[in-house]
Design an enzyme around this catalytic site. Sequence first.
Site, PDB file in Angstrom:
ATOM      1  N   GLU A   1       9.122  -3.734   4.710  1.00  0.00           N
ATOM      2  CA  GLU A   1       8.950  -5.090   5.291  1.00  0.00           C
ATOM      3  C   GLU A   1       7.572  -5.380   5.338  1.00  0.00           C
ATOM      4  OE1 GLU A   1      10.621  -4.270   9.072  1.00  0.00           O
ATOM      5  OE2 GLU A   1       9.284  -2.753   9.587  1.00  0.00           O
TER       6      GLU A   1
ATOM      7  N   ASP B   1       0.808  -5.323  14.613  1.00  0.00           N
ATOM      8  CA  ASP B   1       0.974  -6.268  13.363  1.00  0.00           C
ATOM      9  C   ASP B   1      -0.167  -7.299  13.321  1.00  0.00           C
ATOM     10  OD1 ASP B   1       3.681  -5.056  12.850  1.00  0.00           O
ATOM     11  OD2 ASP B   1       4.289  -6.544  14.473  1.00  0.00           O
TER      12      ASP B   1
END
Length: 320
Positions: free
Chosen positions: A208, A41
């Site tokens: 997401e 991420d």
Amino acid sequence: MRLRLAAVLAATALALLPATASAAPAYPDPLPLTGQQTVHDPTVHRLKDGRYVAYSTGGVLGARLSTDLRHWTDAGNAFTTPPAWWHDYNSTADPWAPDLTYRDGRYWLYYAVSSWGTNHSAIGVATSPTGLPGTWTDHGPAFTSEKTDTWNAIDPNVIRADGRLWLAFGSYWTGIRMTELDPRTGKALPGAPVHHLATRPDAPYAVEGPAIVRHGGYYYLFASYDTCCAGVDSTYKIRVGRSKSVTGPYTDSTGKPMLDGGGDLLLAGHGRYTGPGGESVFRTRGKTWLAYHYYDATDDGTPKLGLNELRWRTGWPVLK
């Protein structure tokens, strides 16, 4: 002679067949990197001192530094000690999915604190004069969600639009949401509505990791679809849609709304690069870049930093 004629006729027939729609698309490999590449991420930013920093999930928001985007070194963590309030949302004080921006003379770092499978979650905010690890002052939660909410306060992404400050976030279930921030505090405006940007009609509605960037007259929403965090079994992929308004509605190039499962497929797994996602977008030296993680199938599924230049063709992003 008959065999030769038959071969020529067969080759001609094959050449006249239309291209099959099921042919696998070609995706570019990420930029070749050296040094410390293990990230998850990632958010990447060019600092005022000319270096690039990448913060990511892992540790207490792990940090990597580079002078050229190609060679990366371990730079420790954003925080030396987890803020005490993190324990209210995660028993091990483990933050996720940071987002780094610069405004009003300071660097702003947003991040999520949650536990797997629950929407008892929070997005925190910290500031720094330099953006370097170890210099961050935490300011507590900027936005939270509870089990009674239909969204999940994870995976933050902050963007300024039309003189206002916005937080996109979420969410796995029910998809991507957005709310407005107070530019002075960097926290959610009390009573601000929560807008719905993207979801899909099939449970568990796995969308997401939003990243929003403006180009031309549109805002482009990049999001991660399907399954993360399963190493070589991950099915993450990155899709994109666009809107004239930062709050939507976002549609793909066919006009299908992202609230109805739309989204052009920008990047999927290929070769050793499994499950690309957890993306962010940054600009530097006149170029736009997509940063993401992938799971390296040649290295036991280790999550690594992927970087591709982002270009535009007929109003839509393409990767180099």
